[in-house]
Scaffold this motif. Structure first.
Motif, PDB file in Angstrom:
ATOM      1  N   SER A 157       1.102  -1.154   0.033  1.00  0.00           N
ATOM      2  CA  SER A 157      -0.405  -0.377  -0.006  1.00  0.00           C
ATOM      3  C   SER A 157       0.680   1.175  -0.325  1.00  0.00           C
ATOM      4  CB  SER A 157      -0.612   0.445   1.765  1.00  0.00           C
ATOM      5  OG  SER A 157      -1.764   1.239   1.630  1.00  0.00           O
ATOM      6  N   TYR A 158       0.420   2.064  -1.192  1.00  0.00           N
ATOM      7  CA  TYR A 158       1.140   3.073  -0.526  1.00  0.00           C
ATOM      8  C   TYR A 158       1.034   4.216  -1.430  1.00  0.00           C
ATOM      9  CZ  TYR A 158       1.048   3.144  -6.153  1.00  0.00           C
ATOM     10  OH  TYR A 158       0.549   2.657  -7.312  1.00  0.00           O
ATOM     11  N   ASN A 159       0.816   5.928  -0.771  1.00  0.00           N
ATOM     12  CA  ASN A 159       0.353   6.911  -1.486  1.00  0.00           C
ATOM     13  C   ASN A 159       1.123   7.434  -2.833  1.00  0.00           C
ATOM     14  OD1 ASN A 159      -0.497   9.959  -2.085  1.00  0.00           O
ATOM     15  ND2 ASN A 159       0.102   9.836   0.080  1.00  0.00           N
ATOM     16  N   PRO A 160      -0.195   7.392  -3.887  1.00  0.00           N
ATOM     17  CA  PRO A 160      -0.869   7.761  -5.154  1.00  0.00           C
ATOM     18  C   PRO A 160       0.238   8.921  -5.209  1.00  0.00           C
ATOM     19  CG  PRO A 160      -2.825   6.822  -4.805  1.00  0.00           C
ATOM     20  CD  PRO A 160      -1.326   7.298  -3.882  1.00  0.00           C
ATOM     21  N   ALA A 161       0.500   9.372  -5.147  1.00  0.00           N
ATOM     22  CA  ALA A 161       0.619  11.469  -5.058  1.00  0.00           C
ATOM     23  C   ALA A 161       2.522  11.275  -4.461  1.00  0.00           C
ATOM     24  CB  ALA A 161       0.415  12.366  -4.029  1.00  0.00           C
ATOM     25  N   GLN A 162       2.997  10.261  -3.602  1.00  0.00           N
ATOM     26  CA  GLN A 162       4.355  10.275  -3.562  1.00  0.00           C
ATOM     27  C   GLN A 162       5.621   9.038  -4.199  1.00  0.00           C
ATOM     28  OE1 GLN A 162       3.960   9.348   0.424  1.00  0.00           O
ATOM     29  NE2 GLN A 162       5.293  10.951   1.098  1.00  0.00           N
ATOM     30  N   VAL A 163       4.328   9.232  -5.917  1.00  0.00           N
ATOM     31  CA  VAL A 163       5.716   8.691  -7.149  1.00  0.00           C
ATOM     32  C   VAL A 163       5.979   9.681  -7.718  1.00  0.00           C
ATOM     33  CG1 VAL A 163       5.020   7.213  -9.274  1.00  0.00           C
ATOM     34  CG2 VAL A 163       3.704   6.835  -7.118  1.00  0.00           C
ATOM     35  N   LEU A 164       7.323   8.437  -7.858  1.00  0.00           N
ATOM     36  CA  LEU A 164       8.216   9.962  -8.942  1.00  0.00           C
ATOM     37  C   LEU A 164       8.457   8.920 -10.195  1.00  0.00           C
ATOM     38  CD1 LEU A 164      10.150  12.134  -9.311  1.00  0.00           C
ATOM     39  CD2 LEU A 164      12.046  10.632  -8.050  1.00  0.00           C
ATOM     40  N   LYS A 165       7.960   9.961 -11.447  1.00  0.00           N
ATOM     41  CA  LYS A 165       8.484   9.525 -12.479  1.00  0.00           C
ATOM     42  C   LYS A 165       9.909   9.971 -13.099  1.00  0.00           C
ATOM     43  CE  LYS A 165       3.416   9.003 -13.174  1.00  0.00           C
ATOM     44  NZ  LYS A 165       1.785   8.800 -14.029  1.00  0.00           N
ATOM     45  N   LEU A 166      10.602   9.353 -13.389  1.00  0.00           N
ATOM     46  CA  LEU A 166      11.851   9.213 -13.715  1.00  0.00           C
ATOM     47  C   LEU A 166      12.148   8.719 -15.182  1.00  0.00           C
ATOM     48  CD1 LEU A 166      13.981  11.351 -13.719  1.00  0.00           C
ATOM     49  CD2 LEU A 166      15.222   9.925 -11.979  1.00  0.00           C
ATOM     50  N   ALA A 167      12.464   8.909 -16.069  1.00  0.00           N
ATOM     51  CA  ALA A 167      13.423   8.900 -16.818  1.00  0.00           C
ATOM     52  C   ALA A 167      12.259   6.660 -17.381  1.00  0.00           C
ATOM     53  CB  ALA A 167      14.148   7.772 -17.054  1.00  0.00           C
ATOM     54  N   GLY A 168      10.755   7.543 -17.880  1.00  0.00           N
ATOM     55  CA  GLY A 168      10.213   6.235 -17.449  1.00  0.00           C
ATOM     56  C   GLY A 168       9.497   4.907 -16.684  1.00  0.00           C
ATOM     57  N   LYS A 169       9.947   5.102 -15.480  1.00  0.00           N
ATOM     58  CA  LYS A 169      10.489   4.415 -15.093  1.00  0.00           C
ATOM     59  C   LYS A 169       9.404   5.273 -13.456  1.00  0.00           C
ATOM     60  CE  LYS A 169      13.735   0.488 -15.456  1.00  0.00           C
ATOM     61  NZ  LYS A 169      14.204  -0.148 -15.419  1.00  0.00           N
TER      62      LYS A 169
END
Length: 140
Positions: A75-87
């Motif tokens: 379980s995680y907070n979707p606001a704390q996802v970093l998108k970088l270089a396609g990942k």
């Protein structure tokens, strides 16, 4: 088992404290234990009641990743996802938990902790930003 230990910044190597295994092995249908990890804490066993203090959106507005081969979830907070270089990278706290197959959260086992440790070893990475290390979990 309350977690009153001092928080330490997560190391790049994920380890499991022997006390965690002992607590889970001794739990015979009592407390519901989950596991948590964050950039500022090591893998820790927590109670179900402690989960919202680590991940405020837990079981409300959280996003989930299922773990293959078992009714276990991250379980995680979707606001704390970093998108970088396609990942995509999780940059905040996450809660690991198990269900009984009918969406009821049940206590983790020692084997579950080892499965999460393996997951973390395979997916953890450290990104650099402005000279600072940022421990993350790659979800792609």
């Amino acid at each position: 088992m309350k977690n009153n230990a001092t928080r330490t910044i997560r190391s790049e190597e994920i380890t499991i404290d022997v006390r965690i295994c002992a607590a889970l092995a001794a739990n015979r249908g009592g407390e519901v234990y989950l596991a948590a990890i964050a950039p500022d804490m090591e893998l820790t066993v927590i109670t179900l009641d402690e989960a919202p203090g680590i991940l405020p959106c837990f079981d409300e507005e959280d996003a989930l990743i299922s773990v293959k081969g078992a009714p276990m979830f991250i379980s995680y907070n979707p606001a704390q996802v970093l998108k970088l270089a396609g990942k995509r990278y999780l940059t905040g706290p996450v809660i690991f938990y198990r269900t009984d197959g009918r969406s009821t959260i049940v206590s983790l086992t020692v084997e579950d902790i080892y499965r999460f440790q393996t997951y973390l070893e395979d997916h953890s990475t450290t990104l650099m930003a402005d000279g600072q290390k940022l421990p993350c979990i790659c979800i792609d």
